[in-house]
Design a protein around this motif. Structure first.
Motif, short mmCIF file in Angstrom:
data_model
loop_
_atom_site.label_atom_id
_atom_site.label_comp_id
_atom_site.label_asym_id
_atom_site.label_seq_id
_atom_site.Cartn_x
_atom_site.Cartn_y
_atom_site.Cartn_z
N ARG A 35 0.83 -1.20 0.00
CA ARG A 35 0.00 0.00 0.00
C ARG A 35 0.86 1.26 0.00
O ARG A 35 0.45 2.29 0.51
CB ARG A 35 -0.95 0.03 1.20
N PRO A 87 10.10 3.48 9.67
CA PRO A 87 9.53 4.11 10.87
C PRO A 87 8.07 4.53 10.71
O PRO A 87 7.38 4.71 11.70
CB PRO A 87 10.41 5.35 11.08
N ILE A 88 7.61 4.72 9.48
CA ILE A 88 6.23 5.18 9.30
C ILE A 88 5.41 4.13 8.57
O ILE A 88 4.42 4.44 7.91
CB ILE A 88 6.18 6.52 8.55
N GLY A 90 2.83 1.60 7.28
CA GLY A 90 1.39 1.47 7.48
C GLY A 90 0.63 2.77 7.45
O GLY A 90 -0.58 2.77 7.44
N GLN A 91 1.33 3.90 7.44
CA GLN A 91 0.63 5.19 7.36
C GLN A 91 0.73 5.66 5.92
O GLN A 91 1.74 6.21 5.51
CB GLN A 91 1.27 6.20 8.29
N ASP A 92 -0.32 5.44 5.15
CA ASP A 92 -0.15 5.61 3.70
C ASP A 92 0.18 7.04 3.28
O ASP A 92 1.00 7.24 2.40
CB ASP A 92 -1.37 5.06 2.94
N MET A 93 -0.42 8.05 3.91
CA MET A 93 -0.14 9.41 3.45
C MET A 93 1.29 9.86 3.77
O MET A 93 1.98 10.37 2.90
CB MET A 93 -1.17 10.41 4.00
N PRO A 94 1.75 9.70 5.03
CA PRO A 94 3.16 10.06 5.29
C PRO A 94 4.13 9.33 4.38
O PRO A 94 5.11 9.90 3.92
CB PRO A 94 3.36 9.65 6.75
N VAL A 96 3.68 8.27 1.25
CA VAL A 96 3.72 8.82 -0.10
C VAL A 96 4.38 10.20 -0.09
O VAL A 96 5.15 10.54 -0.99
CB VAL A 96 2.32 8.82 -0.75
N LEU A 97 4.12 10.99 0.96
CA LEU A 97 4.74 12.31 1.01
C LEU A 97 6.25 12.18 1.17
O LEU A 97 7.02 12.95 0.58
CB LEU A 97 4.15 13.14 2.16
N LEU A 98 6.69 11.20 1.95
CA LEU A 98 8.12 11.00 2.12
C LEU A 98 8.79 10.66 0.80
O LEU A 98 9.88 11.13 0.49
CB LEU A 98 8.38 9.89 3.15
#
Lengths: 286, 351
Positions: A35, A87-88, A90-94, A96-98
């Motif tokens: 994801r 480190p992030i 499972g958090q889909d928005m962070p 993709v932003l990364l």
């Protein structure tokens, strides 16, 4: 439209589609399992192409260049996945932003290393030249790219549906917790799939670098094509990526020839139609 | 006076900060050099641009990485009319008009999706505008861009233009502040936290997202009009992915869902870019590194992080006032929902 024009543009479209499939299949595999929408995928392509270019300058061997470009990007991808994305997880928005940040850095660093002038990789001797198709002579290498796209597609399908690794990946797509509970090291699978996606991106950079120029900005441009492929085909779907690649390749090659001023814009209409009818793409699932 | 004393400490501090910002804003041209005032004008323009992104990202949970496409469309609208001899009213109306049309078309395409799907679609939309801007020579002038798009004479002086930007930012910021505190705005938060639940309550979530996108696009169009007059020039560089990405970075750096944060983010990024560009060799690398570091280490952004510290510091007193508590909860704390918008949220694999 004469026959030779039609034939040439169709072949152009299919070979560009072959390249797009190499790129988009990795993108869609990573999304399907993890994801993660990896917006650095275009930068992976460019960096792979540049590393291949430098390797080719040093060694003179095209296939070695392709291998080195792909492996180097796979290593880079492993770093991004293990160090930056873990480190992030499972958090889909962070996530993709990364990857946008990663894309900025890689794009700019390749400008610093390889400069702003467009470069192109020479084609190995026995694949250069044309094939006589009766009405028209067509570059042998472009045919090779289309065939390579189909071959990789078949190989990926076989890998996914006929091997143990493929079964694990498919199970991971359906239920991550369950497959982890069964004793599979899902983290390792994640890293492996991300590495593989990056490998394909690096490889497609070397292949694409032979007939599309490698130049700053090419990373974002090729990313756009890959995005439209997966938006049309459906994120996470391998057959969708195949259909999308062929569609986008054909649309783009005819548009470039017929309406050069609007060539990007012609991607817009099919995207709009598909999104209205099927917001998650032709073969996508929610 | 009585109202003032009845306010909570947090509200008072906010009011004082707002007053200080207004005083500083008005005094600025008397203190700084003309060059710096122009840089601050640009920061104000990008502040509005980042706010328009935050309206969608922070409240509806829809992160657009194609907003530079809307900004550039509006700017090209102004430029096209200007280079064809149209008057200022026609220029501005054309800019806002094409910006609005682009927003409506984009919204129709993206409104049935959310989260990463929405993000991908907006990215492609923004890139298509960029593609048009470099290829459609007859309208956009391709790589050359459109030149000599002069400001209206009433605001042509750099400091007058600065005051115009400041005023527009305050008015638009005020409007957005009202929007996110209206029932419509609370509906948006519902979308962000759980679209399913909002739909169950009988809302037409698709239509809600459509309106939110068009509103956001309209504010982005206003920033596009301000942008083109600020530079008196427009080129494909304005539609680049880098610009959309930088807008999102301003939002993330300042604090998603705070509206004020994105303006602060815009100030930091624009000032560093223009003031330190002589020293900063590789600007996109710096941007990318700031992006990565912010997401990994400061996911709430500056305003989000500071207001958390402040609330911890003021203790239960700050939370005691129901009025401020709701406003702040909504703006700055973690929504519990699975499908919330930003890196403030630790869940949401999105399956």
């Amino acid at each position: 439209m004469s026959v030779d024009f039609f034939l040439t543009q169709t072949l152009n479209g299919l070979s560009f589609g072959g390249l797009l499939f190499l790129l988009a299949s990795g993108f869609t595999l990573v999304f399907g399992l993890m994801r993660i929408v990896n917006l650095a995928h275009g930068a992976f392509y460019l960096v792979g192409g540049y590393i291949g270019f430098t390797t080719l300058l040093v060694t003179g061997n095209f296939w070695l260049a392709a291998l080195v470009g792909a492996v180097a990007v796979a290593v880079l991808g492993t770093f991004v996945e293990r160090v930056l994305l873990r480190p992030i997880r499972g958090q889909d928005m962070p996530e993709v932003l990364l990857t946008i940040g990663v894309a900025f850095v890689l794009g700019d660093l390749s400008l610093a290393i390889w400069g702003g002038d467009p470069v192109q990789l020479p084609i190995p001797g026995y694949l250069s030249g044309g094939v006589d198709l009766g009405v028209v002579s067509y570059p042998r290498f472009r045919i090779f790219v289309a065939v390579l796209g189909v071959a990789v597609g078949v190989a990926l399908w076989f890998l996914q549906h006929r091997t143990r690794v493929g079964a694990i990946v498919r199970a991971g797509v359906d239920d991550r917790e369950m497959i982890a509970a069964l004793g599979v090291n899902i983290r390792l699978v994640f890293t492996g799939v991300f590495l593989f996606g990056a490998f394909l991106a690096g490889l497609s950079g070397v292949i694409g670098g032979t007939f599309l120029s490698l130049v700053p900005g090419a990373d974002i441009e090729i990313l756009l094509f890959a995005l439209v492929v997966v938006i049309l085909g459906g994120l996470g779907s391998l057959p969708g990526a195949a259909i999308g690649s062929a569609l986008v390749g054909l649309i783009d090659s005819f548009a470039r020839a017929l309406v050069p001023e609007l060539s990007f814009f012609t991607l817009f209409a099919p995207m709009a139609i598909v999104l209205v009818l099927r917001p998650h793409g032709l073969l996508g699932r929610r | 006076m009585r109202r003032l004393t009845s306010m909570s400490l947090t509200a008072k501090v906010k009011l004082i900060l707002l007053a200080a910002a207004i005083v500083a804003g008005v005094a600025l041209p008397y203190v700084l050099s003309p060059f710096l005032v122009s840089v601050v004008s640009l920061a104000l323009v990008f502040g509005l641009f980042a706010m328009s992104i935050d309206l969608l990202a922070g409240f509806a949970g829809l992160v657009s990485v194609g907003h530079a496409g809307i900004l550039a469309t509006a700017a090209y609208g102004v430029g096209y009319v200007a280079t064809h001899g149209g008057g200022y009213v026609a220029q501005i109306l054309a800019g806002l008009g094409v910006g609005l049309v682009a927003s409506i078309v984009f919204a129709l395409m993206a409104m049935r999706t959310s989260r990463v799907y929405f993000l991908l679609i907006t990215l492609a939309q923004g890139m298509i505008v960029w593609g048009l801007s470099i290829r459609l020579y007859s309208i956009t002038g391709a790589e050359n861009g459109l030149r000599d798009i002069l400001r209206p004479s009433a605001v042509s002086a750099y400091w007058k233009y600065y005051y115009l930007c400041l005023a527009v930012l305050f008015v638009c910021g005020g409007l957005m502040w009202v929007i996110v505190r209206s029932p419509f705005g609370y509906g948006l938060r519902g979308l962000r936290d759980s679209e399913e639940r909002v739909r169950m309550l009988g809302y037409n979530t698709t239509l809600h997202k459509f309106y939110a996108f068009v509103l956001s696009g309209f504010f982005a169009s206003i920033s596009g009009v301000l942008f083109v007059y600020q530079n008196e020039y427009i080129s494909p560089a304005a539609a680049e992915f880098l610009v959309s990405g930088t807008g999102v970075l301003m939002v993330v750096l300042g604090g998603v869902g705070t509206l004020v944060g994105p303006v602060i983010g815009a100030f930091i990024i624009t000032l560093i870019e223009n003031e330190l560009s002589a020293y900063v060799e590789r600007w996109p690398t710096v941007l990318g590194a700031v992006f990565i570091i912010t997401i990994l280490f400061a996911p709430n952004g500056l305003v989000g992080g500071l207001s958390r510290l402040w609330r911890r510091w003021t203790g239960p007193r700050g939370r005691g006032e129901p009025e401020t508590a709701t406003a702040e909860e909504a703006a700055e704390t973690e929504p519990a929902g699975r499908s919330a918008p930003s890196h403030q949220i630790s869940t949401g694999g999105g399956k």
